[in-house]
Write a protein that holds these residues in place. Structure first.
Motif, PDB file in Angstrom:
ATOM      1  N   VAL A  65      27.182-101.309   8.387  1.00 32.43           N
ATOM      2  CA  VAL A  65      26.877-100.730   6.929  1.00 32.43           C
ATOM      3  C   VAL A  65      27.706-100.823   6.167  1.00 32.43           C
ATOM      4  N   LEU A  66      28.440 -99.414   6.446  1.00 29.78           N
ATOM      5  CA  LEU A  66      29.224 -98.838   6.131  1.00 29.78           C
ATOM      6  C   LEU A  66      30.586 -99.678   6.192  1.00 29.78           C
ATOM      7  N   ASN A  67      30.454-100.105   6.679  1.00 32.85           N
ATOM      8  CA  ASN A  67      31.981-100.656   7.451  1.00 32.85           C
ATOM      9  C   ASN A  67      31.598-101.641   6.565  1.00 32.85           C
ATOM     10  N   ASN A  68      31.261-102.550   6.791  1.00 35.33           N
ATOM     11  CA  ASN A  68      30.265-104.109   5.707  1.00 35.33           C
ATOM     12  C   ASN A  68      31.242-104.418   5.010  1.00 35.33           C
ATOM     13  N   ALA A  69      30.783-102.538   3.768  1.00 35.01           N
ATOM     14  CA  ALA A  69      30.143-102.871   2.233  1.00 35.01           C
ATOM     15  C   ALA A  69      31.509-101.856   1.811  1.00 35.01           C
ATOM     16  N   LYS A  70      32.770-101.530   3.201  1.00 33.91           N
ATOM     17  CA  LYS A  70      33.809-100.917   2.563  1.00 33.91           C
ATOM     18  C   LYS A  70      34.497-101.835   1.406  1.00 33.91           C
ATOM     19  N   GLY A  71      34.355-102.503   0.858  1.00 30.07           N
ATOM     20  CA  GLY A  71      35.132-103.477  -0.068  1.00 30.07           C
ATOM     21  C   GLY A  71      34.270-102.926  -1.110  1.00 30.07           C
ATOM     22  N   MET A  72      33.216-101.874  -0.980  1.00 30.63           N
ATOM     23  CA  MET A  72      32.441-102.161  -2.354  1.00 30.63           C
ATOM     24  C   MET A  72      33.202-101.187  -3.004  1.00 30.63           C
ATOM     25  N   PHE A  73      32.927-100.088  -2.362  1.00 30.92           N
ATOM     26  CA  PHE A  73      33.229 -98.517  -1.828  1.00 30.92           C
ATOM     27  C   PHE A  73      34.822 -97.996  -2.522  1.00 30.92           C
ATOM     28  N   ARG A  74      35.714 -99.166  -2.031  1.00 35.29           N
ATOM     29  CA  ARG A  74      36.994 -99.116  -2.693  1.00 35.29           C
ATOM     30  C   ARG A  74      37.309 -99.850  -4.043  1.00 35.29           C
ATOM     31  N   THR A  75      37.168-100.663  -4.271  1.00 39.83           N
ATOM     32  CA  THR A  75      36.085-101.194  -5.579  1.00 39.83           C
ATOM     33  C   THR A  75      35.799-100.294  -6.431  1.00 39.83           C
ATOM     34  N   LEU A  76      34.253 -99.046  -6.080  1.00 37.77           N
ATOM     35  CA  LEU A  76      34.500 -97.792  -7.536  1.00 37.77           C
ATOM     36  C   LEU A  76      35.480 -96.920  -7.625  1.00 37.77           C
ATOM     37  N   ILE A  77      36.090 -96.828  -6.283  1.00 39.22           N
ATOM     38  CA  ILE A  77      36.870 -95.944  -6.349  1.00 39.22           C
ATOM     39  C   ILE A  77      38.361 -96.434  -7.706  1.00 39.22           C
ATOM     40  N   ALA A  78      38.593 -97.547  -6.756  1.00 42.11           N
ATOM     41  CA  ALA A  78      39.394 -98.192  -7.579  1.00 42.11           C
ATOM     42  C   ALA A  78      39.357 -98.090  -9.414  1.00 42.11           C
ATOM     43  N   LYS A  79      37.988 -98.311  -9.850  1.00 46.75           N
ATOM     44  CA  LYS A  79      37.515 -98.210 -11.188  1.00 46.75           C
ATOM     45  C   LYS A  79      37.822 -96.992 -11.661  1.00 46.75           C
ATOM     46  N   ASN A  80      36.921 -96.012 -10.158  1.00 44.07           N
ATOM     47  CA  ASN A  80      37.378 -94.293 -11.085  1.00 44.07           C
ATOM     48  C   ASN A  80      38.067 -93.538 -11.354  1.00 44.07           C
ATOM     49  N   ILE A  81      39.068 -94.056 -10.540  1.00 46.75           N
ATOM     50  CA  ILE A  81      40.084 -92.615 -10.050  1.00 46.75           C
ATOM     51  C   ILE A  81      41.205 -93.713 -10.712  1.00 46.75           C
ATOM     52  N   ASP A  82      42.364 -93.126 -11.467  1.00 41.59           N
ATOM     53  CA  ASP A  82      43.968 -93.336 -12.005  1.00 41.59           C
ATOM     54  C   ASP A  82      44.360 -93.639 -10.750  1.00 41.59           C
ATOM     55  N   ILE A  83      45.113 -94.796  -9.765  1.00 47.56           N
ATOM     56  CA  ILE A  83      45.419 -94.418  -8.944  1.00 47.56           C
ATOM     57  C   ILE A  83      46.351 -95.328  -8.451  1.00 47.56           C
ATOM     58  N   TYR A  84      47.415 -96.207  -8.245  1.00 49.89           N
ATOM     59  CA  TYR A  84      48.193 -96.907  -7.722  1.00 49.89           C
ATOM     60  C   TYR A  84      47.702 -98.229  -7.107  1.00 49.89           C
ATOM     61  N   LYS A  85      46.858 -97.623  -5.843  1.00 49.43           N
ATOM     62  CA  LYS A  85      46.225 -98.611  -5.073  1.00 49.43           C
ATOM     63  C   LYS A  85      45.902 -97.677  -4.313  1.00 49.43           C
ATOM     64  N   ALA A  86      43.779 -98.007  -4.312  1.00 50.00           N
ATOM     65  CA  ALA A  86      42.370 -98.281  -3.633  1.00 50.00           C
ATOM     66  C   ALA A  86      43.135 -97.671  -2.220  1.00 50.00           C
TER      67      ALA A  86
END
Length: 119
Positions: A65-86
């Motif tokens: 389930v978590l691997n299927n939702a990894k895109g959502m987690f990646r988006t959360l990281i991209a929105k909350n941490i200022d890095i070049y590429k999540a």
């Protein structure tokens, strides 16, 4: 100094992913106790390996389930941490707890056997 920054990023990503668990709507993991034991960010920061355990028996289902939702987690990281590429997130089952339980059971068995031999 670079090592310190990597550890800080790992810590923040772990917090974000933990908060993201509450946003998942999948009934297979509803009301499950999911624990992130540790996270490891690759040297080039392109992969984040997340090691998960649970008190429930169906850890493999939780990982799926978590691997299927990894895109959502990646988006959360991209929105909350200022890095070049999540980083790409990969969830893994943490085998450490199960190994500890097995070792403890073996030690208890040996202890019982020794006490029987002493009698």
């Amino acid at each position: 100094m670079a090592n310190y920054k990597k550890e800080m990023l790992e810590s923040e990503m772990k917090k974000i992913i933990t908060r993201g668990f509450s946003e998942l709507k999948d009934p297979r993991i509803k009301d499950k106790m999911i624990n992130i034991n540790f996270v490891r960010l690759s040297g080039d920061k392109s992969y984040l390996d997340v090691y998960v355990s649970s008190l429930d028996e169906d850890v493999d289902t939780i990982i799926d389930v978590l691997n299927n939702a990894k895109g959502m987690f990646r988006t959360l990281i991209a929105k909350n941490i200022d890095i070049y590429k999540a980083p790409e997130i990969r969830f893994h089952k943490d085998e450490g707890i199960e190994a500890s339980i097995r070792i403890n059971q073996l030690l208890e068995t040996l202890k019982e056997k020794r006490s029987e031999d002493d009698e």
